[in-house]
Design a protein around this motif. Structure first.
Motif, PDB file in Angstrom:
ATOM      1  N   GLY A 141     -21.276 -53.939  24.064  1.00  0.00           N
ATOM      2  CA  GLY A 141     -20.568 -53.688  25.310  1.00  0.00           C
ATOM      3  C   GLY A 141     -21.498 -53.344  26.451  1.00  0.00           C
ATOM      4  O   GLY A 141     -21.060 -52.865  27.493  1.00  0.00           O
ATOM      5  N   HIS A 142     -22.791 -53.605  26.272  1.00  0.00           N
ATOM      6  CA  HIS A 142     -23.793 -53.370  27.316  1.00  0.00           C
ATOM      7  C   HIS A 142     -24.191 -54.723  27.897  1.00  0.00           C
ATOM      8  O   HIS A 142     -24.953 -55.477  27.282  1.00  0.00           O
ATOM      9  N   VAL A 143     -23.688 -55.028  29.059  1.00  0.00           N
ATOM     10  CA  VAL A 143     -23.939 -56.327  29.690  1.00  0.00           C
ATOM     11  C   VAL A 143     -25.406 -56.434  30.105  1.00  0.00           C
ATOM     12  O   VAL A 143     -25.968 -55.503  30.691  1.00  0.00           O
ATOM     13  N   ASP A 144     -26.027 -57.571  29.790  1.00  0.00           N
ATOM     14  CA  ASP A 144     -27.433 -57.773  30.120  1.00  0.00           C
ATOM     15  C   ASP A 144     -27.620 -58.334  31.521  1.00  0.00           C
ATOM     16  O   ASP A 144     -28.552 -57.959  32.234  1.00  0.00           O
ATOM     17  N   PHE A 145     -26.746 -59.266  31.924  1.00  0.00           N
ATOM     18  CA  PHE A 145     -26.898 -59.872  33.247  1.00  0.00           C
ATOM     19  C   PHE A 145     -25.618 -60.613  33.611  1.00  0.00           C
ATOM     20  O   PHE A 145     -24.728 -60.813  32.779  1.00  0.00           O
ATOM     21  N   LYS A 146     -25.543 -60.997  34.877  1.00  0.00           N
ATOM     22  CA  LYS A 146     -24.442 -61.821  35.351  1.00  0.00           C
ATOM     23  C   LYS A 146     -24.914 -63.273  35.477  1.00  0.00           C
ATOM     24  O   LYS A 146     -26.044 -63.530  35.877  1.00  0.00           O
ATOM     25  N   ALA A 147     -24.031 -64.197  35.122  1.00  0.00           N
ATOM     26  CA  ALA A 147     -24.322 -65.620  35.222  1.00  0.00           C
ATOM     27  C   ALA A 147     -23.213 -66.298  36.017  1.00  0.00           C
ATOM     28  O   ALA A 147     -22.155 -65.704  36.258  1.00  0.00           O
ATOM     29  N   THR A 148     -23.451 -67.540  36.399  1.00  0.00           N
ATOM     30  CA  THR A 148     -22.503 -68.276  37.229  1.00  0.00           C
ATOM     31  C   THR A 148     -21.930 -69.465  36.476  1.00  0.00           C
ATOM     32  O   THR A 148     -22.680 -70.229  35.847  1.00  0.00           O
ATOM     33  N   LEU A 149     -20.625 -69.614  36.516  1.00  0.00           N
ATOM     34  CA  LEU A 149     -19.985 -70.788  35.945  1.00  0.00           C
ATOM     35  C   LEU A 149     -20.309 -71.987  36.832  1.00  0.00           C
ATOM     36  O   LEU A 149     -19.896 -72.037  37.999  1.00  0.00           O
ATOM     37  N   ALA A 150     -21.062 -72.939  36.294  1.00  0.00           N
ATOM     38  CA  ALA A 150     -21.524 -74.074  37.093  1.00  0.00           C
ATOM     39  C   ALA A 150     -20.498 -75.194  37.128  1.00  0.00           C
ATOM     40  O   ALA A 150     -20.151 -75.690  38.207  1.00  0.00           O
TER      41      ALA A 150
END
Length: 237
Positions: free
Chosen positions: A102-111
């Motif tokens: 439950g520790h988010v590493d990073f945010k990404a974008t739906l391409a």
């Protein structure tokens, strides 16, 4: 700990900003909050949050620090926003996905989104430093859902997951559009393995590492792949 098997979709009922944090009241699906207690952990779009107050059988409050708001998608939620939820795993519970912190590493974008028959394919653009931990057929957690990477392209910085109708029914993924931001938690054992290999190479090769990495990039490879058979380098015998 969580399993990555999303148990339902909650909605943000209200938001209250307080000094140093933001309080969310979430409305849960029927039955989700049965026997839920103050202090319990709930994965909310992949972020481990702690119940601070209960409101009947189907709603609870959660406090989120400013750092978590900035590092995850929770800072962009508004009233009515849907999010994937899962209660903490219990001893002896079946692990249908893979262990998540439950520790988010990073945010990404739906391409992009493709929709072949009975499937839903999401291509996700990833900040380059994190691609070293993402492998085809490996596990990844997206907004708290344990998924299998179908394909990964390190050179272009993206990976794809294929979703079946049941996953779309139980999650918010069916409503996601290109450009939306997603919370990503990488699989921890993969991170440990990759970092161990990189540290070993750095320790042994030292000053030669930049030149080796540049050479491997030219060949479409990477230092992580040295953990297996050595890639064949063009022009070398």
């Amino acid at each position: 700990m969580f399993t990555g098997i999303v148990q339902g979709v909650a909605q943000v009922a209200s938001i209250q900003d307080k000094p140093g944090l933001r309080s969310f009241r979430l409305q849960f699906p029927d039955g989700f909050a049965q026997d839920l207690g103050i202090g319990a952990s709930v994965s909310c779009d992949g972020v481990c949050l702690t119940v601070t107050e209960l409101h009947g059988d189907n709603a609870a409050d959660f406090d989120v620090m400013q750092q978590s708001l900035s590092l995850t998608t929770l800072g962009a939620l508004g009233e009515g926003s849907p999010l994937n939820v899962e209660r903490a795993a219990r001893d002896g519970a079946e692990i249908g996905g893979h262990p998540l912190s439950g520790h988010v590493d990073f945010k990404a974008t739906l391409a992009t989104v493709r929709q072949p028959e009975n499937n839903h394919v999401m291509r996700i653009q990833v900040p380059q430093p994190w691609m070293r931990y993402i492998f085809a057929k490996g596990y990844i957690a997206i907004n708290g859902a344990s998924l299998t990477v179908a394909e990964a392209n390190r050179a272009e910085g993206w990976f794809e997951v294929w979703l079946i109708p049941e996953t779309l029914r139980m999650t918010t993924f069916g409503d996601k559009q290109p450009g939306d931001t997603l919370n990503i938690e990488i699989e921890r054992s993969t991170q440990v393995f990759v970092d161990t290999v990189r540290d070993a190479l750095d320790e042994r090769l030292g000053p030669l590492m930049p030149a080796l990495e540049a050479l491997l990039r030219q060949q479409g490879s990477s230092p992580e792949e040295l953990a297996g058979p050595l890639p064949k380098l063009k022009g070398l015998s």
